[in-house]
Motif scaffolding. Structure first.
Motif, short mmCIF file in Angstrom:
data_model
loop_
_atom_site.label_atom_id
_atom_site.label_comp_id
_atom_site.label_asym_id
_atom_site.label_seq_id
_atom_site.Cartn_x
_atom_site.Cartn_y
_atom_site.Cartn_z
N LEU A 1 69.03 48.67 26.42
CA LEU A 1 69.16 49.41 25.20
C LEU A 1 67.80 49.50 24.60
CD1 LEU A 1 72.57 48.41 23.19
CD2 LEU A 1 71.96 50.78 24.26
N ALA A 2 67.05 48.29 24.31
CA ALA A 2 65.83 48.42 23.88
C ALA A 2 64.84 49.32 24.66
CB ALA A 2 65.30 46.87 23.78
N LEU A 3 64.94 49.19 25.99
CA LEU A 3 64.10 49.86 26.98
C LEU A 3 64.44 51.47 26.77
CD1 LEU A 3 64.20 47.59 30.04
CD2 LEU A 3 62.28 48.41 28.85
N ALA A 4 65.60 51.77 26.58
CA ALA A 4 66.18 53.20 26.39
C ALA A 4 65.48 53.86 25.19
CB ALA A 4 67.58 53.34 26.36
N GLY A 5 65.55 52.92 24.19
CA GLY A 5 64.83 53.17 22.91
C GLY A 5 63.55 53.38 22.82
N ALA A 6 62.73 52.79 23.85
CA ALA A 6 61.23 52.95 23.77
C ALA A 6 61.04 53.92 24.94
CB ALA A 6 60.94 51.65 24.47
N GLY A 7 61.90 54.49 25.49
CA GLY A 7 61.63 55.77 26.32
C GLY A 7 61.41 55.25 27.90
N CYS A 8 61.65 54.04 28.07
CA CYS A 8 61.24 53.66 29.58
C CYS A 8 62.46 54.12 30.42
CB CYS A 8 61.16 52.18 29.41
SG CYS A 8 60.80 51.35 31.07
N ASP A 9 62.13 54.94 31.23
CA ASP A 9 63.13 55.35 32.47
C ASP A 9 63.36 54.79 33.60
OD1 ASP A 9 61.21 56.30 33.69
OD2 ASP A 9 61.58 58.31 33.21
N ARG A 10 62.55 53.51 33.65
CA ARG A 10 62.85 52.53 34.87
C ARG A 10 64.16 51.83 34.98
NH1 ARG A 10 59.41 53.69 38.85
NH2 ARG A 10 57.33 53.99 38.03
N VAL A 11 64.82 52.00 33.96
CA VAL A 11 66.08 51.09 33.89
C VAL A 11 67.38 51.96 33.31
CG1 VAL A 11 67.21 49.21 32.55
CG2 VAL A 11 64.95 48.82 33.27
N PRO A 12 68.24 52.04 34.12
CA PRO A 12 69.46 52.88 33.61
C PRO A 12 69.98 52.53 32.19
CG PRO A 12 69.96 51.93 35.80
CD PRO A 12 68.65 51.12 35.57
N ALA A 13 69.93 53.67 31.50
CA ALA A 13 70.20 53.26 30.09
C ALA A 13 71.78 53.30 29.88
CB ALA A 13 69.79 54.46 29.30
N PRO A 14 72.30 52.03 29.13
CA PRO A 14 73.65 52.10 28.99
C PRO A 14 74.32 53.10 28.27
CG PRO A 14 72.43 49.97 28.01
CD PRO A 14 71.40 51.10 28.46
N VAL A 15 75.65 53.42 28.67
CA VAL A 15 76.33 54.87 28.38
C VAL A 15 77.18 54.16 27.16
CG1 VAL A 15 77.92 56.45 29.19
CG2 VAL A 15 75.62 55.98 30.57
N ALA A 16 78.02 53.20 27.77
CA ALA A 16 79.01 52.74 26.92
C ALA A 16 79.30 51.06 27.21
CB ALA A 16 80.51 53.23 26.88
N TRP A 17 79.91 50.43 26.39
CA TRP A 17 79.92 48.82 26.43
C TRP A 17 81.31 48.44 25.63
CZ3 TRP A 17 76.01 51.50 24.41
CH2 TRP A 17 75.75 51.38 23.02
N PHE A 18 81.66 47.27 26.09
CA PHE A 18 82.85 46.66 25.14
C PHE A 18 82.36 45.34 25.07
CE2 PHE A 18 85.86 44.71 28.23
CZ PHE A 18 85.26 45.11 29.36
N GLU A 19 83.05 44.78 23.88
CA GLU A 19 82.66 43.38 23.41
C GLU A 19 83.83 42.68 22.88
OE1 GLU A 19 78.55 43.98 21.50
OE2 GLU A 19 79.95 45.27 20.59
N SER A 20 83.96 41.44 22.61
CA SER A 20 84.94 40.66 22.05
C SER A 20 84.41 40.12 20.82
CB SER A 20 85.60 39.54 22.97
OG SER A 20 86.28 38.76 22.14
N ASP A 21 85.30 40.16 19.75
CA ASP A 21 84.61 39.27 18.53
C ASP A 21 85.42 38.36 18.19
OD1 ASP A 21 86.85 40.67 17.51
OD2 ASP A 21 85.66 41.88 16.15
N ALA A 22 86.42 37.80 19.07
CA ALA A 22 87.06 36.51 18.65
C ALA A 22 87.18 35.62 19.78
CB ALA A 22 88.71 37.09 18.74
N PRO A 23 86.48 34.40 19.41
CA PRO A 23 86.11 33.97 17.99
C PRO A 23 84.91 34.26 17.72
CG PRO A 23 85.93 32.08 19.69
CD PRO A 23 86.41 33.25 20.39
N GLU A 24 83.81 34.89 18.55
CA GLU A 24 82.59 35.12 18.15
C GLU A 24 82.14 36.47 19.01
OE1 GLU A 24 79.13 32.33 17.53
OE2 GLU A 24 80.37 31.19 18.61
N PRO A 25 81.44 37.35 18.66
CA PRO A 25 81.08 38.57 19.33
C PRO A 25 80.48 38.12 20.74
CG PRO A 25 80.20 38.76 17.31
CD PRO A 25 80.63 37.12 17.15
N CYS A 26 80.88 38.73 21.69
CA CYS A 26 80.23 38.39 22.89
C CYS A 26 80.36 39.87 23.90
CB CYS A 26 80.74 37.34 23.66
SG CYS A 26 82.54 37.45 24.38
N THR A 27 79.40 39.97 24.58
CA THR A 27 79.58 41.28 25.50
C THR A 27 80.32 41.02 26.78
OG1 THR A 27 77.15 41.47 24.99
CG2 THR A 27 77.83 43.08 26.59
#
Ligand SMILES: Nc1ncnc2c1ncn2[C@@H]1O[C@H](COP(=O)(O)OP(=O)(O)O)[C@@H](O)[C@H]1O
Ligand SMILES: O=P(O)(O)O[C@H]1O[C@H](CO)[C@@H](O[C@H]2O[C@H](CO)[C@@H](O)[C@H](O)[C@H]2O)[C@H](O)[C@H]1O
Length: 471
Positions: free
Chosen positions: A207-233
């Motif tokens: 995500l940070a690389l996509a934000g910085a305009g670096c196209d060497r890394v496929p940019a995340p399109v979508a994602w899902f997380e859990s927030d119980a008991p703590e946020p985790c990808t």
């Protein structure tokens, strides 16, 4: 979307699922606790992504803590796990895994290889559970969820751009630490198996690389997380690089054909430098002063101690290996003496060459066995460089006859490419490079002993070389 996911059924199910999972889990490539019997489970979070009824498949999403023999009780690793001191990812205790279980009364024959077993009692008695990712209907459901941002019980779905729907899914048949689904030829969804509290660097850094305009890394399109008991990808969808080949396969092919690989290695060095430059621009960096290099050397020595406990064959080389670590303790570096966010587990298998000849870098998760907090620390970029240098050595060692000159040429070309693109040649700090190559080889010994014992001689040969006469 704001739907309440029923957690009633999964909780009630755990006792009847446990005997099946106890047998099935240790056989999965992504299960990190091989060799220690599973002694119990506890449920961290659960959602019925598709309700279990009599007409079709159901999909249970579970975050499950797995207790194993030889672990301290009361300390947990993985999602929600904290030690008494508040530090996350304690070295002992139950790891947390993500499971997507399909449930059917009579699974069709094409699911035969995905079966986990028949439930004999409890609410699902008489039904069969299986690895849900292998069921095209359930894989399609997951894509639909990713297309629609919002919550689903403990799960939260998010996206950066609109996601195409109606794409057929296939499970990637790769030796992986996680599991991946390819949708059409458009997307690849990585499902993290062993999960930890906090954002996974495999989402954070792209995500940070996509934000910085670096196209060497496929940019995340979508994602899902859990927030119980703590946020985790839990999973990341990114563009599928159709027709690409990974650097490891390309290197082996070049070796088998007796072909030079230096042009590719040099281009890969340039690509690595571009990624490092973009990460340094997008995220914090620190300069490597004396206290930091003391800490780096201490951490390397500690990892060596732990590795020797796990693989006693390292013992004769400890003295020699320590000289590599001690050489950087308290040093200051004139050249590129900074620490920054890096890939953290860079090897040729993490690089993809696309049909247009360009290199992309994937899998920013870091070394899967290391705690997430540690993997998200800033580190000298030379650590990634050392990873690729080790990989050229691996390739040359795993090919018969051994071709050390091929590896040496690739290693030099890779450093040339890196220096061209970054203005900083890793060979100007040989102590740092040697220390990181040694650290990586020690990691590889443990990794191979645990996952692929037949490969152990490959890093062990590097250990002998790196330990030198003092070993
Ligand atoms: N964006 C992509 N395009 C095409 N193939 C990919 C892509 N991302 C990953 N892959 C393939 O999937 C494999 C596993 O991906 P990776 O992120 O390394 O998973 P793991 O962490 O489970 O090892 C890679 O070796 C590569 O072959
Ligand atoms: O790709 P992963 O994140 O699962 O990384 C782990 O597995 C790798 C092997 O699949 C392992 O890499 C080692 O073997 C490679 C050849 O198969 C070689 O190119 C690498 O240099 C070597 O380290 C990696 O260390 C491990 O974390």
């Amino acid at each position: 979307m704001s739907e309440a996911a029923s957690t009633r059924t999964p909780v009630a199910l755990l006792p009847s699922l446990s005997p099946l999972l106890r047998e099935w889990l240790p056989r999965q490539r992504w299960f990190a606790g091989k060799g220690r019997p599973v002694t119990g489970f506890s449920l961290v979070a659960a959602a019925e992504l598709l309700p279990v009824d009599s007409t079709g498949p159901g999909l249970l999403h579970l975050l499950l803590r797995v207790q194993q023999a030889g672990q301290a009780t009361g300390k947990a690793t993985g999602a929600g796990g904290r030690t008494a001191g508040g530090k996350r990812d304690a070295p002992h205790g139950g790891d947390c895994y993500q499971l997507l279980l399909g449930v059917r009364t009579t699974p069709p024959p094409y699911l035969a290889s995905a079966l986990i077993g028949r439930v004999t009692d409890g609410p699902l008695a008489g039904r069969t559970v299986y690895e849900g990712l292998h069921d095209p209907r359930l894989a399609a459901l997951l894509l639909e969820r990713l297309r629609t941002p919002g919550r689903f019980g403990p799960l939260r779905f998010d996206r950066a751009v609109p996601v195409l729907g109606g794409l057929p899914a296939r499970v990637l048949d790769a030796e992986q630490s996680n599991s991946s689904l390819v949708y059409g030829d458009s997307y690849i969804l990585k499902i993290f198996r062993r999960v930890y509290p906090g954002i996974n660097p495999d989402l954070e850094l792209p995500l940070a690389l996509a934000g910085a305009g670096c196209d060497r890394v496929p940019a995340p399109v979508a994602w899902f997380e859990s927030d119980a008991p703590e946020p985790c990808t839990l999973g990341v969808l990114q563009p599928y690089l159709r027709g690409s080949q990974d650097g490891w396969q390309l290197a082996l092919k070049a070796l088998a054909a007796g072909r030079d690989f230096t042009a590719e290695a040099q281009a890969l060095g340039r690509a690595t430098a571009e990624v490092h430059t973009a990460l340094a621009a997008a995220l914090p960096t620190v300069s490597l002063s004396r206290p930091q290099t003391e800490d780096l050397a201490t951490a390397m020595n500690e990892r060596l101690d732990a590795a020797v406990r796990a693989v006693p064959a390292l013992l004769p080389y400890v003295r020699g290996l320590r000289t590599a670590f001690d050489a950087i303790a308290g040093a200051t570096f004139d050249g590129d003496g900074r620490a920054q966010r890096i890939h953290g587990d860079l090897h040729l298998g993490q690089t993809l060459r696309t049909p247009d000849g360009g290199w992309s870098v994937i899998d920013f998760e870091g070394e899967p066995a290391r705690p997430l907090d540690e993997r998200r620390e800033v580190q000298p970029p030379v650590r990634d460089i050392a990873g690729i240098l080790r990989s050229f050595d691996y390739a040359a060692r795993s090919h018969r006859p051994w071709n050390p000159a091929w590896a040496a040429r690739c290693r030099a070309a890779y450093c040339d490419g890196y220096a061209e693109a970054s203005g900083s040649d890793p060979r100007t700090e040989p102590e740092l490079l040697r220390a990181y190559e040694t650290d990586k080889a020690v990691y590889e010994v443990v990794y191979e002993a645990r996952h692929r014992p037949d490969w152990l001689p490959v890093p062990m040969s590097a250990i002998r070389r790196l330990a030198g006469p003092a070993g």
